[in-house]
Design an enzyme around this catalytic site. Structure first.
Site, PDB file in Angstrom:
ATOM      1  CE  LYS A   1     -29.412  58.762  67.532  1.00 46.73           C
ATOM      2  NZ  LYS A   1     -30.540  59.701  67.641  1.00 46.73           N
TER       3      LYS A   1
HETATM    4  O1  G3P Z   1     -31.798  61.700  71.112  1.00 48.23           O
HETATM    5  C1  G3P Z   1     -32.772  60.828  71.526  1.00 48.23           C
HETATM    6  C2  G3P Z   1     -33.977  61.620  71.884  1.00 48.23           C
HETATM    7  O2  G3P Z   1     -34.536  62.148  70.725  1.00 48.23           O
HETATM    8  C3  G3P Z   1     -35.017  60.890  72.619  1.00 48.23           C
HETATM    9  O3  G3P Z   1     -35.716  61.847  73.316  1.00 48.23           O
HETATM   10  O4  G3P Z   1     -37.601  62.865  74.465  1.00 48.23           O
HETATM   11  O5  G3P Z   1     -37.990  61.082  72.745  1.00 48.23           O
HETATM   12  O6  G3P Z   1     -37.022  60.505  74.954  1.00 48.23           O
HETATM   13  P1  G3P Z   1     -37.159  61.541  73.897  1.00 48.23           P
END
Ligand code: G3P
Length: 215
Positions: free
Chosen positions: A84
């Site tokens: 990533k």
């Molecule tokens: O896959 C990316 C994800 O982990 C981000 O999620 O909820 O931190 O915006 P969030």
């Protein structure tokens, strides 16, 4: 649309894998840090033993040489490890160089369709638009998935998979599938929520009550 789990928690991964729905796992530095005391390499290796599909491991370098070095190392941990990198010009360079070595990448933190187009052109295996974080700004995050899906489908040379990330609730899963995402990566809690419905619970109760009352 495939379902991935967005976590580094082995118990959650083990449980969701037992449901037969998991096609892969995504992690990020925040999710790794949440598992106190866990070793990064060991965590990714254990996830790869639990799930037979792409496992994203994120680089932390800001420059392409650093991302490439990290990527070359992670790629040795397991054949299913996906590297990533962020949606930056340095990230593009890393994607391009790693692709030459047949190492697959997931371009993360994507917030506009131009980033997605450029990631695909550089040779990304996966693009990760952050639906929930776009919603947080007051803009419809799902529109980003629709735009990327339209752009990618217009160009047969693009094989990059659209992974709907930053999923916050079950409606995001449904809308991601309808918008043309190839994958949605979900927190464990959202996968649990998605399978819950009050009418399902009420129906089970009624069936059991009727079963017990039969003569
Ligand atoms: O896959 C990316 C994800 O982990 C981000 O999620 O909820 O931190 O915006 P969030």
């Amino acid at each position: 649309m495939q379902l991935y789990l967005d976590t580094a928690n082995l118990d959650e991964i083990r449980e969701a894998a037992s449901w037969g729905i998991l096609s892969g796992v995504t992690t990020n530095p925040t999710l790794i840090a949440r598992e106190k005391g866990a070793d990064f390499k060991q965590t990714i290796s254990e996830i790869a033993e639990l799930v037979n599909g792409p496992i994203s491991a994120e680089t932390i370098s800001l420059d392409a040489p650093g991302m490439i070095n990290e990527g070359l190392e992670y790629a040795q941990w397991h054949p299913n490890v996906i590297i990533k990198v962020p949606s930056t010009t340095e990230g593009l360079k890393a994607v391009y160089e790693l692709a030459k070595r047949d190492i697959r990448t997931n371009v993360t933190l994507c917030f506009n369709a131009a980033q997605a187009l450029m990631a695909a052109r550089a040779g990304a295996f996966i693009i990760s638009p952050f639906v929930g974080r776009v919603d947080d700004t007051g803009v419809d995050g799902m529109q980003l998935i629709r735009e990327i899906a339209t752009i990618y489908r217009q160009d047969r040379a693009i094989t990059t998979l659209i992974l709907s990330a930053s999923i916050r609730h079950p409606r995001h899963i449904i809308d991601s599938a309808l918008a043309g995402a190839d994958i949605a990566t979900c927190p464990f809690k959202v996968l649990q929520q998605a399978m819950r419905h009050p009418l399902t619970d009420r129906g089970i109760e009624q069936f059991l009550a009727d079963w017990k009352s039969r003569t």
